[in-house]
Enzyme design. Structure first.
Site, PDB file in Angstrom:
ATOM      1  N   GLY A 291       0.810  -1.213   0.000  1.00 33.64           N
ATOM      2  CA  GLY A 291       0.000   0.000   0.000  1.00 33.64           C
ATOM      3  C   GLY A 291       0.842   1.262   0.000  1.00 33.64           C
ATOM      4  O   GLY A 291       2.075   1.209  -0.070  1.00 33.64           O
ATOM      5  N   GLU A 316      -2.347  -8.868  -4.993  1.00 29.12           N
ATOM      6  CA  GLU A 316      -1.330  -9.499  -5.848  1.00 29.12           C
ATOM      7  C   GLU A 316      -0.568  -8.444  -6.657  1.00 29.12           C
ATOM      8  O   GLU A 316       0.662  -8.486  -6.755  1.00 29.12           O
ATOM      9  CB  GLU A 316      -2.006 -10.502  -6.783  1.00 29.12           C
ATOM     10  CG  GLU A 316      -1.050 -11.295  -7.650  1.00 29.12           C
ATOM     11  CD  GLU A 316      -1.781 -12.254  -8.577  1.00 29.12           C
ATOM     12  OE1 GLU A 316      -1.215 -13.295  -8.910  1.00 29.12           O
ATOM     13  OE2 GLU A 316      -2.926 -11.928  -8.965  1.00 29.12           O
ATOM     14  N   LYS A 409      -8.582   9.289  12.624  1.00 30.59           N
ATOM     15  CA  LYS A 409     -10.020   8.989  12.629  1.00 30.59           C
ATOM     16  C   LYS A 409     -10.412   8.095  13.799  1.00 30.59           C
ATOM     17  O   LYS A 409     -11.598   7.880  14.058  1.00 30.59           O
ATOM     18  CB  LYS A 409     -10.418   8.349  11.301  1.00 30.59           C
ATOM     19  CG  LYS A 409     -10.315   9.310  10.122  1.00 30.59           C
ATOM     20  CD  LYS A 409     -10.654   8.645   8.812  1.00 30.59           C
ATOM     21  CE  LYS A 409     -10.630   9.655   7.671  1.00 30.59           C
ATOM     22  NZ  LYS A 409      -9.324  10.317   7.496  1.00 30.59           N
ATOM     23  N   SER A 450      -2.113   9.361  -1.438  1.00 35.18           N
ATOM     24  CA  SER A 450      -2.183   7.929  -1.156  1.00 35.18           C
ATOM     25  C   SER A 450      -3.330   7.313  -1.951  1.00 35.18           C
ATOM     26  O   SER A 450      -4.262   8.004  -2.370  1.00 35.18           O
ATOM     27  CB  SER A 450      -2.402   7.696   0.346  1.00 35.18           C
ATOM     28  OG  SER A 450      -3.641   8.254   0.756  1.00 35.18           O
TER      29      SER A 450
END
Length: 623
Positions: A291, A316, A409, A450
């Site tokens: 990520g 993947e 958050k 991101s």
């Protein structure tokens, strides 16, 4: 034979330069000798062998033959002067050994380097002048007239490279330093202050603006960009200073101004010695390593000399992309990329047995607020139960440190995502009370660009001609760049002794409307004229602004000014474990109401509605 011909053709220009320079060495010695000696000096004598050999070796050693005459400049003249001076010392030493300087006038040795400098420098400068005048008309027609903002070191390097490339013609500098007014840098004048960019650009018929202020602060860069936008000319910038220092870019590279250049914060000073000491030679596992945050963590960790880096990810494609980059950039690091679910106990046990990590960075999580709002089962399973599964396995395997990557958050959560991250924080706090593994939690806000964040969404909307959708005109968020967030995570890891909850100083919050407007302008459009901005209303679980600490969490500064320590609220380990077992059973049964109830019990501040936040000391304006 053909290979030999190519080799000769390749070295021929260098050979010609060497022959020329040695001829000038011989001539300089003869001229110096005849100026000092009244008698006729012969064209050749035994000492000339010493002069040629000594001077030739010095020139070769000082790198005189690496430069091209086509681009001869002051640094080349300095190199010649340095070579002539050291060469004179070499010649003197050689003649002392040969004949104790018998018959050699000391005046010859004094005159020789100055004559040599003239004989070697003049042909080079004349050749460059001839080349420039020969091709100047063709080049100037193709050159684009540019005005450079910033007359510092980066501007000087930039104009020098522009002269060499021939694509742009620098017509002037702008700089706010009044002491530079009227000065010339490589023949290019400093014309005035940056605030006069529009008027001066019209006067000199500039076609483009180049921003050469890599060390500019956020506010300074925003001001410069606003002035450039007002000029209605296209503009580019050199990379930020930290990218140059870290070797990712050079001052001569031009790029479009990115939103990170306006919202990215000042470079963070880190204790790299402590970070390197904590990571060097260690075995490290990063979950969610494919990520945005996970992959940057992997890059930073790999370059700090770890023994082995294991990356676990469920995607993947992300895993493939991460593996290709890491293996190419860090061939000396042992890298394992494993496809799997961090919530699968068998996968976790297998990975820990294979990698035997000493440090674990848990970045794997679901984070998309609107999607998770109606997917409580997936939020709890992946964000809470997976954290518990991994944490238990790390304790069993005697992992030294476990770092949980959390979110702002999680404070007074108004959505399922935030509530699930808060419950994950409680899991780590609970585990820290009873295990030798150091559990450290790091909490921060949004990161620019991101995956799944607002920046790529706005970029796509602008590319498609709009409209750009903002939920509320007053909504704000904290932003930091991905590299900065990961660096502070690593720093916080070195500060933790176990059980700490760290929060990163996120700076000033940014209005999402401002973000949208700036991205539209950077795309060469005008907000609400070329690209519309429309307001869609707050989504379920969305707050107007986020917070860093809960009201019951007392906080204090750490040894690092950008990292704050929260005094965690107490959590009962004996009560938490049965609740997690109930959550696991409810997850297997897909009992979403049951999971909702458990989430509300363990995160009582969870209120699925828009809310207001508190202000931290580093967010207040101090007058």
């Amino acid at each position: 034979m053909r290979t030999l011909g190519r080799w000769v053709a390749l070295i021929h220009p260098r050979v010609a330069v060497v022959i020329h320079d040695l001829t000038m060495v011989w001539l300089a010695w003869i001229i110096a000798s005849r100026l000092r000696e009244p008698r006729m000096v012969p064209w050749w004598s035994d000492e000339l062998w010493v002069v040629l050999i000594a001077q030739g070796l010095v020139f070769w050693r000082t790198g005189l033959y690496r430069g091209l005459w086509r681009f001869a400049s002051l640094p080349d003249l300095w190199n010649i002067a340095r070579g002539a001076a050291f060469g004179t010392l070499g010649v003197t030493l050689g003649l002392v050994l040969l004949s104790r300087l018998e018959g050699i006038s000391r005046g010859v040795l004094a005159l020789y380097p100055f004559i040599l400098l003239v004989l070697l420098g003049t042909p080079r400068m004349m050749y460059r002048y001839w080349k420039d005048s020969r091709y100047g008309g063709v080049r100037e027609a193709a050159e684009r007239r540019v005005l450079i903002l910033g007359a510092g070191r980066a501007g000087e390097i930039l104009v020098r490279d522009l002269h060499r490339e021939g694509r742009f013609k620098a017509v002037g500098f702008l700089d706010d330093n009044r002491a530079l007014r009227g000065a010339r840098i490589h023949g290019v004048p400093v014309l005035g202050g940056i605030d006069k960019v529009r008027e001066i650009a019209n006067e000199v018929a500039a076609e483009m603006l180049l921003i050469a202020i890599p060390g500019a602060s956020n506010a300074q860069m925003q001001r410069v960009v606003e002035l450039c936008e007002a000029s209605e000319l296209p503009f580019r910038t050199v990379p930020r200073l930290r990218d140059v220092v870290e070797g990712r870019s050079s001052f001569a590279e031009l790029k479009e101004v990115a939103i990170e250049d306006l919202l990215g914060r000042e470079p963070v000073e880190l204790d790299w010695s402590a970070i390197r000491l904590a990571l060097a030679g260690k075995r490290v596992l990063v979950t969610g390593g494919g990520g945005s945050i996970g992959s940057e963590l992997c890059r930073q960790i790999a370059r700090l000399g770890v023994e082995r880096l294991t990356v676990l990810d469920l995607s993947e494609y992300n895993l493939y992309r991460c593996e290709q980059e890491l293996r190419g950039a860090y061939p000396d690091v042992l890298i394992d990329c494993i496809l799997g679910d961090v919530g699968d106990a068998a996968t976790v046990d297998h990975v820990l047995e294979l990698a035997r990590p000493q440090l674990v960075f848990h970045a794997a999580a679901f984070k998309h607020v609107p999607i998770l709002q109606n997917q409580v089962r997936e939020a709890v399973r992946n964000n809470v139960l997976s954290t518990y599964t991994l944490a238990q396995a790390c304790v069993r395997r005697d992992v030294e440190s476990f770092v949980l990557v959390s979110s702002d958050k999680a404070v007074n959560p108004a959505n399922v995502m935030g509530a699930s991250k808060r419950w994950a924080e409680l899991v780590c706090q609970s585990m820290a009370q009873t295990s030798p593994t150091r559990f450290v939690t790091v909490r921060f806000g949004n990161v620019l660009d991101s995956a799944g964040s607002v920046v790529p969404l706005f970029r796509e909307q602008i590319r498609n001609g709009g409209p750009v959708t903002v939920t509320h005109p007053e909504i704000t968020r904290y932003f930091m760049t991905i590299p900065e967030a990961c660096q502070l995570i690593l720093q916080a890891m070195t500060l933790g002794q176990g059980g700490e909850l760290f929060a990163l100083d996120m700076g000033e919050p940014v209005k999402i409307r401002y973000l949208a407007e700036q991205m539209i302008r950077l795309g060469g459009k005008v907000p609400d004229r070329d690209i519309a901005i429309i307001y869609t209303g707050l989504r379920p679980g969305e707050k107007l602004f986020e917070e860093i600490f809960h009201a019951q969490e007392s906080y204090s500064q750490t040894s690092h000014p950008k990292i704050w320590l929260a005094q965690s609220r107490p959590v009962s380990s004996t009560a938490l474990e049965p609740a997690l077992q109930q959550a696991a059973v409810a997850s297997r049964k897909f009992d979403q109401p049951g999971l909702d109830k458990l989430l509300a019990e363990w995160v009582p501040e969870y209120r699925p509605a828009a809310g207001e936040g508190t202000v931290l000391p580093f967010q207040r304006n101090v007058s």
